[in-house]
Motif scaffolding. Structure first.
Motif, PDB file in Angstrom:
ATOM      1  N   VAL A   1      -0.632   5.601  11.412  1.00 48.41           N
ATOM      2  CA  VAL A   1      -1.464   4.728  10.696  1.00 48.41           C
ATOM      3  C   VAL A   1      -1.344   3.283  11.548  1.00 48.41           C
ATOM      4  O   VAL A   1      -2.357   2.659  11.588  1.00 48.41           O
ATOM      5  CB  VAL A   1      -0.916   4.710   9.293  1.00 48.41           C
ATOM      6  CG1 VAL A   1      -1.973   3.806   8.496  1.00 48.41           C
ATOM      7  CG2 VAL A   1      -1.189   6.108   8.605  1.00 48.41           C
TER       8      VAL A   1
ATOM      9  N   ILE B   1       3.509   6.214   9.021  1.00 48.76           N
ATOM     10  CA  ILE B   1       3.028   5.106   9.387  1.00 48.76           C
ATOM     11  C   ILE B   1       3.287   4.307  10.551  1.00 48.76           C
ATOM     12  O   ILE B   1       2.461   3.892  11.161  1.00 48.76           O
ATOM     13  CB  ILE B   1       3.313   4.322   7.940  1.00 48.76           C
ATOM     14  CG1 ILE B   1       3.165   4.930   6.575  1.00 48.76           C
ATOM     15  CG2 ILE B   1       2.566   3.005   7.877  1.00 48.76           C
ATOM     16  CD1 ILE B   1       1.691   5.315   6.282  1.00 48.76           C
TER      17      ILE B   1
ATOM     18  N   PHE C   1      -6.522   4.089   5.131  1.00 49.06           N
ATOM     19  CA  PHE C   1      -5.342   3.161   4.914  1.00 49.06           C
ATOM     20  C   PHE C   1      -5.613   2.142   5.926  1.00 49.06           C
ATOM     21  O   PHE C   1      -5.111   1.019   5.743  1.00 49.06           O
ATOM     22  CB  PHE C   1      -3.856   3.989   5.498  1.00 49.06           C
ATOM     23  CG  PHE C   1      -3.943   5.319   4.614  1.00 49.06           C
ATOM     24  CD1 PHE C   1      -4.173   5.336   3.370  1.00 49.06           C
ATOM     25  CD2 PHE C   1      -3.150   6.314   5.415  1.00 49.06           C
ATOM     26  CE1 PHE C   1      -3.927   6.403   2.630  1.00 49.06           C
ATOM     27  CE2 PHE C   1      -3.100   7.316   4.651  1.00 49.06           C
ATOM     28  CZ  PHE C   1      -3.199   7.558   3.276  1.00 49.06           C
TER      29      PHE C   1
ATOM     30  N   ALA D   1      -2.587   8.196  -1.990  1.00 49.95           N
ATOM     31  CA  ALA D   1      -4.026   8.712  -1.599  1.00 49.95           C
ATOM     32  C   ALA D   1      -4.172  10.332  -1.439  1.00 49.95           C
ATOM     33  O   ALA D   1      -5.155  10.941  -2.058  1.00 49.95           O
ATOM     34  CB  ALA D   1      -4.571   8.175  -0.374  1.00 49.95           C
TER      35      ALA D   1
ATOM     36  N   THR E   1       2.913  -1.403   4.110  1.00 47.19           N
ATOM     37  CA  THR E   1       2.248  -0.085   4.020  1.00 47.19           C
ATOM     38  C   THR E   1       3.424   1.092   4.258  1.00 47.19           C
ATOM     39  O   THR E   1       4.031   1.236   5.196  1.00 47.19           O
ATOM     40  CB  THR E   1       1.269   0.262   4.941  1.00 47.19           C
ATOM     41  OG1 THR E   1       0.132  -0.653   4.772  1.00 47.19           O
ATOM     42  CG2 THR E   1       0.706   1.570   4.956  1.00 47.19           C
TER      43      THR E   1
ATOM     44  N   GLY F   1       4.730   5.395   3.618  1.00 44.81           N
ATOM     45  CA  GLY F   1       4.245   6.506   3.962  1.00 44.81           C
ATOM     46  C   GLY F   1       5.158   7.434   4.671  1.00 44.81           C
ATOM     47  O   GLY F   1       6.297   7.258   4.672  1.00 44.81           O
TER      48      GLY F   1
ATOM     49  N   GLN G   1       1.001  -1.128   0.023  1.00 44.97           N
ATOM     50  CA  GLN G   1      -0.087  -0.018  -0.101  1.00 44.97           C
ATOM     51  C   GLN G   1       1.012   1.294   0.012  1.00 44.97           C
ATOM     52  O   GLN G   1       1.656   1.498   0.936  1.00 44.97           O
ATOM     53  CB  GLN G   1      -0.852  -0.005   1.098  1.00 44.97           C
ATOM     54  CG  GLN G   1      -1.743   1.333   1.326  1.00 44.97           C
ATOM     55  CD  GLN G   1      -2.930   1.361   2.408  1.00 44.97           C
ATOM     56  OE1 GLN G   1      -3.747   2.383   2.342  1.00 44.97           O
ATOM     57  NE2 GLN G   1      -2.801   0.660   3.418  1.00 44.97           N
ATOM     58  N   ASP G   2       0.649   2.044  -1.103  1.00 43.16           N
ATOM     59  CA  ASP G   2       1.450   3.350  -1.186  1.00 43.16           C
ATOM     60  C   ASP G   2       0.389   4.424  -0.566  1.00 43.16           C
ATOM     61  O   ASP G   2      -0.538   4.753  -1.440  1.00 43.16           O
ATOM     62  CB  ASP G   2       1.611   3.443  -2.371  1.00 43.16           C
ATOM     63  CG  ASP G   2       2.337   4.952  -2.902  1.00 43.16           C
ATOM     64  OD1 ASP G   2       2.543   5.965  -1.965  1.00 43.16           O
ATOM     65  OD2 ASP G   2       2.372   5.166  -4.003  1.00 43.16           O
ATOM     66  N   THR G   3       0.691   5.145   0.606  1.00 41.49           N
ATOM     67  CA  THR G   3      -0.393   5.915   1.251  1.00 41.49           C
ATOM     68  C   THR G   3      -0.220   7.276   0.365  1.00 41.49           C
ATOM     69  O   THR G   3      -1.243   8.028   0.432  1.00 41.49           O
ATOM     70  CB  THR G   3      -0.227   5.931   2.557  1.00 41.49           C
ATOM     71  OG1 THR G   3       1.264   6.385   2.994  1.00 41.49           O
ATOM     72  CG2 THR G   3      -0.370   4.697   3.471  1.00 41.49           C
TER      73      THR G   3
ATOM     74  N   THR H   1      -3.625  -3.566  -4.279  1.00 43.49           N
ATOM     75  CA  THR H   1      -2.622  -3.897  -3.090  1.00 43.49           C
ATOM     76  C   THR H   1      -1.646  -4.864  -3.974  1.00 43.49           C
ATOM     77  O   THR H   1      -0.745  -5.297  -3.237  1.00 43.49           O
ATOM     78  CB  THR H   1      -3.019  -4.278  -1.930  1.00 43.49           C
ATOM     79  OG1 THR H   1      -3.677  -5.344  -2.101  1.00 43.49           O
ATOM     80  CG2 THR H   1      -3.666  -3.113  -1.072  1.00 43.49           C
TER      81      THR H   1
ATOM     82  N   LEU I   1      -8.030   9.990   5.982  1.00 46.87           N
ATOM     83  CA  LEU I   1      -7.019   9.061   5.045  1.00 46.87           C
ATOM     84  C   LEU I   1      -6.618   8.013   6.059  1.00 46.87           C
ATOM     85  O   LEU I   1      -6.486   6.866   5.589  1.00 46.87           O
ATOM     86  CB  LEU I   1      -6.090   9.929   4.349  1.00 46.87           C
ATOM     87  CG  LEU I   1      -6.587  10.621   3.118  1.00 46.87           C
ATOM     88  CD1 LEU I   1      -5.583  11.198   2.407  1.00 46.87           C
ATOM     89  CD2 LEU I   1      -7.667   9.984   2.415  1.00 46.87           C
TER      90      LEU I   1
END
Length: 222
Positions: free
Chosen positions: A138, A134, A115, A37, A129, A131, A32-34, A71, A111
């Motif tokens: 997150v 994170i 996530f 978003a 994940t 970013g 996952q590339d935050t 993903t 967001l």
């Protein structure tokens, strides 16, 4: 490794996206590339005629922000309202304003929940994940938390190689500006308690991926 969550932070140009993707691929995890978003939201604002610097207008647009991301580390697709914006969100006009929407607290809160839902819904044995916040916001309870960093010189050199049609000087200025803007929102240069730092300044790409994979497998072994 069922259910393993890997959280990876790092500044622009640290290689966190490519390293995270390669790590996920090697382990059979989701990715996952935050940052996508935030870029997608910036793209959406521009597409809808919303001024990205108008926090109230951006916040008001959140309920209508129909965002989806795959993903699969081998085939990442970003959609907004059903439209494929995977390439569009990387355009310079989006890069120029993404920090404006990313530093709005209400946007970040909204967001973060998105996530977390992506992490929960992953059907793979684990998910990487990546970013900017994170490891601390997150996924502070992730099984593996990593801060991937490198010297400013190394990060600028790497980013220059990634960006085509742009001078090294302009790329360096954009990198420094992005770091300065984002640092107002989150500390992405210092590892929080329990977060392992991987400094890739003197590592090549494969060595960096191996270092991250080794961290994940060592936690699994425990």
């Amino acid at each position: 490794m069922s259910g393993i969550v890997v959280a990876l932070d790092g500044p622009a140009g640290s290689g966190k996206s490519s390293v995270s993707r390669a790590t996920a691929r090697r382990l059979g995890f989701g990715y996952q590339d935050t940052g996508a978003a935030y870029r997608a939201l910036a793209w959406s604002a521009l597409d809808r005629g919303i001024d990205p610097s108008d926090a109230a207008a951006v916040i008001a647009s959140l309920p209508g922000f129909d965002y989806r991301i795959s993903t699969d580390p081998d085939h990442t697709v970003v959609q907004v309202g059903g439209a494929d914006v995977t390439e569009a969100i990387r355009e310079p006009r989006v890069s120029a304003v993404v920090s404006q929407v990313a530093r709005i607290p209400e946007v970040r809160e909204y967001l973060v929940e998105l996530f977390r839902s992506v992490i929960r819904e992953s059907s793979r044995p684990g998910i990487v994940t990546e970013g900017r916040d994170i490891t601390t916001v997150v996924a502070p309870d992730a099984d593996v938390r990593i801060l991937l960093t490198a010297s400013e010189e190394a990060r600028m050199a790497r980013r220059s190689r990634e960006v085509t049609g742009q001078s090294a000087e302009v790329t360096a200025q954009q990198l420094s500006s992005r770091d300065a803007q984002d640092s107002r929102v989150v500390d992405f240069m210092n590892a929080a308690d329990g977060v392992t730092t991987v400094d890739s300044t003197h590592l090549d790409f494969d060595q960096t991926v191996t270092a991250v994979v080794d961290l994940v497998t060592s936690v699994w072994a425990e």
